[in-house]
Design an enzyme around this catalytic site. Structure first.
Site, PDB file in Angstrom:
ATOM      1  N   CYS A 230       0.813  -1.237   0.000  1.00  0.00           N
ATOM      2  CA  CYS A 230       0.000   0.000   0.000  1.00  0.00           C
ATOM      3  C   CYS A 230       0.840   1.279   0.000  1.00  0.00           C
ATOM      4  O   CYS A 230       0.338   2.351  -0.319  1.00  0.00           O
ATOM      5  CB  CYS A 230      -0.939   0.007   1.199  1.00  0.00           C
ATOM      6  SG  CYS A 230      -1.858  -1.516   1.387  1.00  0.00           S
TER       7      CYS A 230
ATOM      8  N   HIS B 162      -3.832   6.943   2.660  1.00  0.00           N
ATOM      9  CA  HIS B 162      -4.187   5.611   2.165  1.00  0.00           C
ATOM     10  C   HIS B 162      -5.558   5.239   2.733  1.00  0.00           C
ATOM     11  O   HIS B 162      -5.873   5.553   3.881  1.00  0.00           O
ATOM     12  CB  HIS B 162      -3.127   4.598   2.613  1.00  0.00           C
ATOM     13  CG  HIS B 162      -3.495   3.189   2.286  1.00  0.00           C
ATOM     14  ND1 HIS B 162      -3.930   2.825   1.042  1.00  0.00           N
ATOM     15  CD2 HIS B 162      -3.502   2.056   3.043  1.00  0.00           C
ATOM     16  CE1 HIS B 162      -4.202   1.522   1.054  1.00  0.00           C
ATOM     17  NE2 HIS B 162      -3.948   1.037   2.253  1.00  0.00           N
TER      18      HIS B 162
ATOM     19  N   ASN C 226     -10.297  -0.754   0.041  1.00  0.00           N
ATOM     20  CA  ASN C 226      -8.841  -0.610   0.075  1.00  0.00           C
ATOM     21  C   ASN C 226      -8.259  -1.141  -1.239  1.00  0.00           C
ATOM     22  O   ASN C 226      -8.366  -2.330  -1.531  1.00  0.00           O
ATOM     23  CB  ASN C 226      -8.314  -1.410   1.277  1.00  0.00           C
ATOM     24  CG  ASN C 226      -6.813  -1.352   1.421  1.00  0.00           C
ATOM     25  OD1 ASN C 226      -6.097  -0.907   0.520  1.00  0.00           O
ATOM     26  ND2 ASN C 226      -6.317  -1.805   2.570  1.00  0.00           N
TER      27      ASN C 226
HETATM   28  O1  UT7 Z   1      -3.921  -1.467   3.569  1.00  0.00           O
HETATM   29  C1  UT7 Z   1      -3.178  -1.843   4.668  1.00  0.00           C
HETATM   30  C2  UT7 Z   1      -3.612  -3.110   5.252  1.00  0.00           C
HETATM   31  N1  UT7 Z   1      -4.874  -3.191   5.895  1.00  0.00           N
HETATM   32  C3  UT7 Z   1      -5.326  -2.439   6.937  1.00  0.00           C
HETATM   33  O2  UT7 Z   1      -4.846  -1.414   7.230  1.00  0.00           O
HETATM   34  C4  UT7 Z   1      -6.428  -2.965   7.772  1.00  0.00           C
HETATM   35  C5  UT7 Z   1      -6.238  -2.614   9.219  1.00  0.00           C
HETATM   36  N2  UT7 Z   1      -7.175  -3.263  10.063  1.00  0.00           N
HETATM   37  C6  UT7 Z   1      -8.507  -2.987  10.065  1.00  0.00           C
HETATM   38  O3  UT7 Z   1      -8.963  -2.137   9.319  1.00  0.00           O
HETATM   39  C7  UT7 Z   1      -9.379  -3.675  11.074  1.00  0.00           C
HETATM   40  O4  UT7 Z   1      -8.563  -4.375  11.989  1.00  0.00           O
HETATM   41  C8  UT7 Z   1     -10.399  -4.661  10.424  1.00  0.00           C
HETATM   42  C9  UT7 Z   1     -11.460  -3.886   9.680  1.00  0.00           C
HETATM   43  C10 UT7 Z   1      -9.677  -5.600   9.472  1.00  0.00           C
HETATM   44  C11 UT7 Z   1     -11.073  -5.476  11.507  1.00  0.00           C
HETATM   45  O5  UT7 Z   1     -11.709  -4.624  12.433  1.00  0.00           O
HETATM   46  P1  UT7 Z   1     -11.485  -4.835  13.997  1.00  0.00           P
HETATM   47  O6  UT7 Z   1     -12.358  -3.860  14.664  1.00  0.00           O
HETATM   48  O7  UT7 Z   1     -10.010  -4.746  14.248  1.00  0.00           O
HETATM   49  O8  UT7 Z   1     -12.055  -6.284  14.227  1.00  0.00           O
HETATM   50  P2  UT7 Z   1     -11.310  -7.563  14.789  1.00  0.00           P
HETATM   51  O9  UT7 Z   1     -10.382  -8.135  13.785  1.00  0.00           O
HETATM   52  O10 UT7 Z   1     -10.762  -7.254  16.165  1.00  0.00           O
HETATM   53  O11 UT7 Z   1     -12.550  -8.515  14.961  1.00  0.00           O
HETATM   54  C12 UT7 Z   1     -13.640  -8.200  15.852  1.00  0.00           C
HETATM   55  C13 UT7 Z   1     -14.740  -9.203  15.615  1.00  0.00           C
HETATM   56  C14 UT7 Z   1     -14.255 -10.655  15.574  1.00  0.00           C
HETATM   57  O12 UT7 Z   1     -15.235 -11.475  16.167  1.00  0.00           O
HETATM   58  P3  UT7 Z   1     -14.999 -12.102  17.590  1.00  0.00           P
HETATM   59  O13 UT7 Z   1     -13.742 -12.912  17.473  1.00  0.00           O
HETATM   60  O14 UT7 Z   1     -14.839 -10.922  18.507  1.00  0.00           O
HETATM   61  O15 UT7 Z   1     -16.226 -12.893  17.809  1.00  0.00           O
HETATM   62  C15 UT7 Z   1     -14.198 -10.957  14.100  1.00  0.00           C
HETATM   63  O16 UT7 Z   1     -14.361 -12.329  13.814  1.00  0.00           O
HETATM   64  O17 UT7 Z   1     -15.337  -8.947  14.348  1.00  0.00           O
HETATM   65  C16 UT7 Z   1     -15.380 -10.164  13.599  1.00  0.00           C
HETATM   66  N3  UT7 Z   1     -15.309  -9.854  12.182  1.00  0.00           N
HETATM   67  C17 UT7 Z   1     -16.402  -9.695  11.426  1.00  0.00           C
HETATM   68  N4  UT7 Z   1     -17.713  -9.741  11.709  1.00  0.00           N
HETATM   69  C18 UT7 Z   1     -18.568  -9.529  10.706  1.00  0.00           C
HETATM   70  C19 UT7 Z   1     -14.200  -9.701  11.425  1.00  0.00           C
HETATM   71  N5  UT7 Z   1     -14.563  -9.450  10.154  1.00  0.00           N
HETATM   72  C20 UT7 Z   1     -15.920  -9.439  10.132  1.00  0.00           C
HETATM   73  C21 UT7 Z   1     -16.874  -9.245   9.109  1.00  0.00           C
HETATM   74  N6  UT7 Z   1     -18.177  -9.285   9.453  1.00  0.00           N
HETATM   75  N7  UT7 Z   1     -16.522  -8.991   7.843  1.00  0.00           N
END
Ligand code: UT7
Length: 328
Positions: free
Chosen positions: A114, A253, A283
């Site tokens: 990125c 970004h 993204n």
């Molecule tokens: O371009 C550079 C690379 N990418 C990034 O910069 C991405 C950076 N990270 C993020 O934007 C965020 O970490 C995400 C959007 C990927 C995830 O958001 P988060 O608030 O950090 O969620 P998390 O990974 O801590 O997950 C929280 C919960 C989990 O459930 P449990 O384990 O608490 O029951 C996940 O399984 O949200 C769940 N989850 C979803 N639920 C519904 C993760 N993805 C999804 C989804 N729909 N698509």
């Protein structure tokens, strides 16, 4: 005396097909509500079957060259940032060089995920400033739909396809006032594609196990991103001899609206000065910044003389920032 390098043309291209959040509701356990509130994404674009990165890159590059009013033969170099090339050989930049008729240009791809567009801009700036070259095309292009695992809700909803391009050339006034790039390979496991390279060449097993698709430790990247977006922006601003209050517009970004808002807040920037298109495109990795920059310019949000910060972070881990005194 050192020459001044500036952006003399911009262009972008996204595929026609829109994939909204409801599409994912039908194929996995997710919801429009979760995706919108946790990421800011409403829809993203996806290439058509048979389309590839060089096709998007070609259209974005053509527009950038037209807006710069140079001829393709006047390009001295083409740099394409991508983690999704048409194939590992030849480079996307060589395909572009041929299709554009840029017969006098050297061409290579770079891999910095990125942050890649900012890496490319940094390299281009050196060649212009030291007088070796006059016009360099820098492209960020991704077809992330081809490396997305549509069975993994943690990544599937995030990514989109697109291309953005800029021609970097000599300018009399303004121009690229500073660039700053960096890397921390100790975080390489946070974002990766395991198979398809020399460590794990393609096999039936690698395909069956989806190992050609991207995996991500979202929360680790998130924390790194919020810190780095601010840090890298401040370093580029200071290198340019400016202060945050001198910044007219911010083109970050587009990985997550929460990361964008947190970094803008840390920099004391009102969201009116921040370009956001993650809702429409998701993204697009190295295409996010050049597409956003092109749209911001065409919408009149960036004007001649404005001090614009671009900043990105991503797999590797890598980061990059620049301050551009807009000369278009
Ligand atoms: O371009 C550079 C690379 N990418 C990034 O910069 C991405 C950076 N990270 C993020 O934007 C965020 O970490 C995400 C959007 C990927 C995830 O958001 P988060 O608030 O950090 O969620 P998390 O990974 O801590 O997950 C929280 C919960 C989990 O459930 P449990 O384990 O608490 O029951 C996940 O399984 O949200 C769940 N989850 C979803 N639920 C519904 C993760 N993805 C999804 C989804 N729909 N698509």
């Amino acid at each position: 005396m050192k020459n001044k390098a500036g952006i003399i043309g911009v262009g972008s291209q996204v595929p026609e097909e829109r994939v909204d959040n409801y599409y994912f509701e039908h194929i996995m356990d997710t919801s429009d509500e979760w995706i919108t509130t946790r990421t800011g994404i409403k829809e993203r674009r996806r290439i058509a079957e048979g389309e590839a990165s060089s096709d998007l890159a070609f259209n974005a590059a053509k527009k950038a060259i037209e807006s710069s009013r140079i001829k393709p033969e006047e390009l001295d170099m083409i740099i394409v940032s991508t983690i999704t090339p048409d194939s590992s050989l030849p480079s996307v930049s060589c395909i572009l060089q041929d299709k554009l008729g840029a017969v006098n240009a050297a061409a290579f791809d770079l891999s910095a995920a990125c942050s890649g567009f900012v890496y490319g801009l940094t390299v281009a700036t050196q060649f212009i400033e030291n007088g070796m070259y006059e016009n360099i095309l820098v492209v960020g292009v991704e077809t992330l739909s081809t490396i997305t695992n549509y069975e993994d809700r943690k990544t599937a909803v995030l990514f989109g396809d697109g291309a953005g391009a800029a021609v970097v050339g000599r300018v009399e006034e303004g121009g690229i006032r500073s660039t700053y790039i960096g890397a921390d390979g100790s975080g390489r496991d946070y974002l990766q594609i395991s198979a398809g390279g020399s460590r794990m060449p393609a096999s039936h097993e690698s395909v069956d196990k989806n190992l050609h698709k991207v995996t991500m430790s979202g929360s680790n990247v998130f924390k790194f991103a919020v810190r780095k977006m601010e840090e890298a922006s401040i370093i580029a601003i200071e290198k340019a001899g400016l202060a945050p209050e001198d910044i007219n517009f911010y083109v970050p970004h587009q990985a997550n609206i929460r990361i964008i808002e947190a970094s803008a807040k840390r920099l004391g920037l009102d969201m009116e000065k921040v370009y956001v298109n993650i809702d429409r495109y998701g993204n697009m990795s190295s295409a996010s910044i050049p597409v956003a920059m092109d749209e911001a310019y065409r919408e009149g949000k960036i004007k001649k003389g404005d001090n614009v910060v671009i900043v990105g972070f991503g797999g590797g881990l890598t980061w990059g920032s620049a301050v551009i005194n807009w000369s278009l």
